[in-house]
Design a protein around this motif. Sequence first.
Motif, PDB file in Angstrom:
ATOM      1  N   MET A 267      58.859 -27.684  55.681  1.00 24.91           N
ATOM      2  CA  MET A 267      59.336 -26.394  55.028  1.00 24.91           C
ATOM      3  C   MET A 267      58.211 -26.076  54.094  1.00 24.91           C
ATOM      4  O   MET A 267      57.370 -26.736  53.656  1.00 24.91           O
ATOM      5  N   ALA A 268      58.210 -24.758  53.857  1.00 30.65           N
ATOM      6  CA  ALA A 268      57.349 -24.093  52.879  1.00 30.65           C
ATOM      7  C   ALA A 268      58.157 -22.964  52.052  1.00 30.65           C
ATOM      8  O   ALA A 268      59.030 -22.315  52.554  1.00 30.65           O
ATOM      9  N   TRP A 269      57.495 -22.716  50.718  1.00 34.53           N
ATOM     10  CA  TRP A 269      57.958 -21.523  50.210  1.00 34.53           C
ATOM     11  C   TRP A 269      56.626 -20.536  50.350  1.00 34.53           C
ATOM     12  O   TRP A 269      55.517 -20.780  50.232  1.00 34.53           O
ATOM     13  N   TYR A 270      57.297 -19.248  50.525  1.00 35.72           N
ATOM     14  CA  TYR A 270      56.301 -18.065  50.414  1.00 35.72           C
ATOM     15  C   TYR A 270      56.726 -16.966  49.403  1.00 35.72           C
ATOM     16  O   TYR A 270      57.685 -17.233  48.829  1.00 35.72           O
ATOM     17  N   ARG A 271      55.609 -16.091  48.928  1.00 38.02           N
ATOM     18  CA  ARG A 271      56.031 -15.185  47.946  1.00 38.02           C
ATOM     19  C   ARG A 271      55.436 -14.032  48.590  1.00 38.02           C
ATOM     20  O   ARG A 271      54.406 -13.704  49.025  1.00 38.02           O
ATOM     21  N   GLN A 272      56.157 -12.671  48.105  1.00 37.93           N
ATOM     22  CA  GLN A 272      55.545 -11.438  48.264  1.00 37.93           C
ATOM     23  C   GLN A 272      55.594 -10.515  47.111  1.00 37.93           C
ATOM     24  O   GLN A 272      56.955 -10.117  46.795  1.00 37.93           O
ATOM     25  N   ALA A 273      54.521 -10.296  46.452  1.00 37.54           N
ATOM     26  CA  ALA A 273      54.611  -9.265  45.508  1.00 37.54           C
ATOM     27  C   ALA A 273      54.501  -7.827  45.835  1.00 37.54           C
ATOM     28  O   ALA A 273      54.070  -7.724  47.070  1.00 37.54           O
ATOM     29  N   PRO A 274      54.903  -6.979  44.992  1.00 40.81           N
ATOM     30  CA  PRO A 274      54.923  -5.598  45.466  1.00 40.81           C
ATOM     31  C   PRO A 274      53.641  -4.973  46.010  1.00 40.81           C
ATOM     32  O   PRO A 274      52.598  -5.309  45.299  1.00 40.81           O
ATOM     33  N   GLY A 275      53.506  -4.552  46.929  1.00 44.22           N
ATOM     34  CA  GLY A 275      52.244  -3.878  47.704  1.00 44.22           C
ATOM     35  C   GLY A 275      51.404  -4.705  48.266  1.00 44.22           C
ATOM     36  O   GLY A 275      50.185  -4.407  48.734  1.00 44.22           O
ATOM     37  N   LYS A 276      51.899  -6.273  48.183  1.00 45.52           N
ATOM     38  CA  LYS A 276      50.989  -7.153  48.877  1.00 45.52           C
ATOM     39  C   LYS A 276      51.445  -7.882  49.850  1.00 45.52           C
ATOM     40  O   LYS A 276      52.806  -7.763  50.301  1.00 45.52           O
ATOM     41  N   GLN A 277      50.689  -8.674  50.802  1.00 45.76           N
ATOM     42  CA  GLN A 277      51.279  -9.463  51.940  1.00 45.76           C
ATOM     43  C   GLN A 277      52.003 -10.672  51.482  1.00 45.76           C
ATOM     44  O   GLN A 277      51.742 -10.907  50.263  1.00 45.76           O
TER      45      GLN A 277
END
Length: 118
Positions: free
Chosen positions: A34-44
Motif C-alpha cells: 500500500m502507499a500514500w500519495y498526495r496532489q497539491a494544487p497545480g501539481k502532479q
Amino acid sequence: QVQFVESGGGLVQPGGSLRLSCVASGSMFRIYPMAWYRQAPGKQRELVATITAGGNTNYVDSVKGRFTISRDNAKNTVYLQMNSLKPEDTAVYYCNNPQIAPRPTASWGQGTQVTVSS
C-alpha cells in the motif's frame, strides 16, 4: 476493483500533526503493498510513502523523519502519521496499491484534504 476511503485530513498549524486513515475493500488487503500519495494544487500526484505486505516502509525524502506509514491488516486499513507538518505538505492525500496506481484504469478514492497554515 478495490475501493479506498480516506479520512483524517483537516486544517492544522505548521508544526502540528495529523493521522490519516484509509480503509480498503476486499479480502486480499493483507497480501498487497500500500502507499500514500498526495496532489497539491497545480501539481502532479506524487508518491509519499509505501509499505509492503511484510511491513517494510519507504518514504520520499521530503517527509523522511516526519511521516510514518503503518497498516492494520485485521482492519483493512493503512495509516499515515504526519508530524512537524509544513505548509508545503498541503495537498489532497490518497491511498492506493502502488502496483495498480500507475495504470490508467486504477480506481482512486475521494482523498482527504490536508491544509497546513497559520
